[in-house]
Design a protein around this motif. Structure first.
Motif, PDB file in Angstrom:
ATOM      1  N   VAL A 156      -8.003   5.308 -11.010  1.00  0.00           N
ATOM      2  CA  VAL A 156      -8.134   4.492  -9.393  1.00  0.00           C
ATOM      3  C   VAL A 156      -9.457   3.902  -9.398  1.00  0.00           C
ATOM      4  CG1 VAL A 156      -7.801   4.853  -7.124  1.00  0.00           C
ATOM      5  CG2 VAL A 156      -6.239   6.178  -8.691  1.00  0.00           C
ATOM      6  N   ARG A 184      -8.395  -1.342  -3.621  1.00  0.00           N
ATOM      7  CA  ARG A 184      -7.796  -0.384  -4.686  1.00  0.00           C
ATOM      8  C   ARG A 184      -7.167  -1.075  -5.867  1.00  0.00           C
ATOM      9  NH1 ARG A 184      -2.776   3.479  -3.531  1.00  0.00           N
ATOM     10  NH2 ARG A 184      -1.731   1.733  -4.645  1.00  0.00           N
ATOM     11  N   ALA A 190      -1.367   2.879  -9.215  1.00  0.00           N
ATOM     12  CA  ALA A 190      -2.421   2.068  -8.455  1.00  0.00           C
ATOM     13  C   ALA A 190      -2.595   0.809  -9.260  1.00  0.00           C
ATOM     14  CB  ALA A 190      -3.574   2.822  -8.688  1.00  0.00           C
TER      15      ALA A 190
END
Length: 236
Positions: A156, A184, A190
């Motif tokens: 991440v 992000r 992610a």
């Protein structure tokens, strides 16, 4: 001699039982910041890169620190421990290695063996091979490896794109709220880029009486932390 009869029932394809691996507990974050992370928890066994805001990084660690996790900061001499405490970290379970030098890979590897979250600051110098080995060690130990500098392949990555402060009225008062726009990216859950506006909790520092500083002057929490940082050092 009569032929042997076939075994009754379907043939089992199950492999011999293996000892169960220990389940790593989830490391939570504050509800206001949960949207930044898949599942609303820190990536246990993974790597988290936070760029552009120390307040955001400390805010992400506050809830898990309050629940009993240990946090170590390596190569981050500018970190203010008062600011960390104001953000919600429990200093009784915080270790600091401000200047690991050339031993940084060894220091970080040792901390990953016994600390829940290890944060790498700008003074940690690593080679690509060091990063691969430390990523593997975090995965094996079920620790979170966080960094404030770019980390290729991080699970991440949070990049702060801007923000605003709230609380001061006509130039006077305490700064009590800060809103950040965060992008992000990462791997797995992610992998799809996402931009989120989050509010970072801010605890106003106590006024400091001084002949040279008016009592109405507002200092940012980060500045207050640097000025009042107590001596707390863990040297490898």
């Amino acid at each position: 001699m009569a032929p042997l009869s076939a075994p009754h029932g379907p043939r089992s394809r199950r492999l011999p039982l293996q000892p169960a691996l220990p389940v790593q507990p989830a490391l939570p974050v504050q509800p206001a910041l949960a949207a930044l992370l898949p599942g609303g928890v820190l990536p246990v066994g993974g790597t988290l890169a936070v760029h552009g805001s120390t307040s955001l990084l400390l805010g992400l660690l506050a809830a898990t620190s309050a629940e009993g996790a240990w946090v170590a900061f390596v190569g981050a001499p500018a970190l203010g421990l008062v600011a960390a405490a104001d953000a919600g970290l429990c200093l009784e379970r915080v270790a600091v290695v401000p200047a690991p030098g050339v031993d940084a890979p060894t220091v970080v590897a040792a901390l990953l063996d016994g600390v829940d979250v290890v944060v790498l600051g700008p003074d940690v110098v690593l080679l690509d091979g060091d990063r691969r080995r430390l990523t593997a060690r975090a995965r094996e130990r079920g620790a979170v490896l966080a960094t404030t500098t770019p980390w290729p392949g991080a699970h991440v990555t949070l990049d702060v794109r801007g923000g605003s402060w709230w609380g001061a009225d006509h130039g006077a008062g305490w700064l009590r709220r800060r809103t950040l726009r965060v992008r992000r990216t990462g791997r797995g859950a992610a992998a799809r880029p996402l931009e989120v506006d989050v509010e970072v909790p801010v605890v106003a520092p106590a006024p400091v009486a001084s002949a040279s500083v008016p009592s109405t002057e507002v200092a940012s929490p980060a500045e207050a932390g640097r000025v009042r940082t107590p001596v707390l050092r863990v040297v490898a």
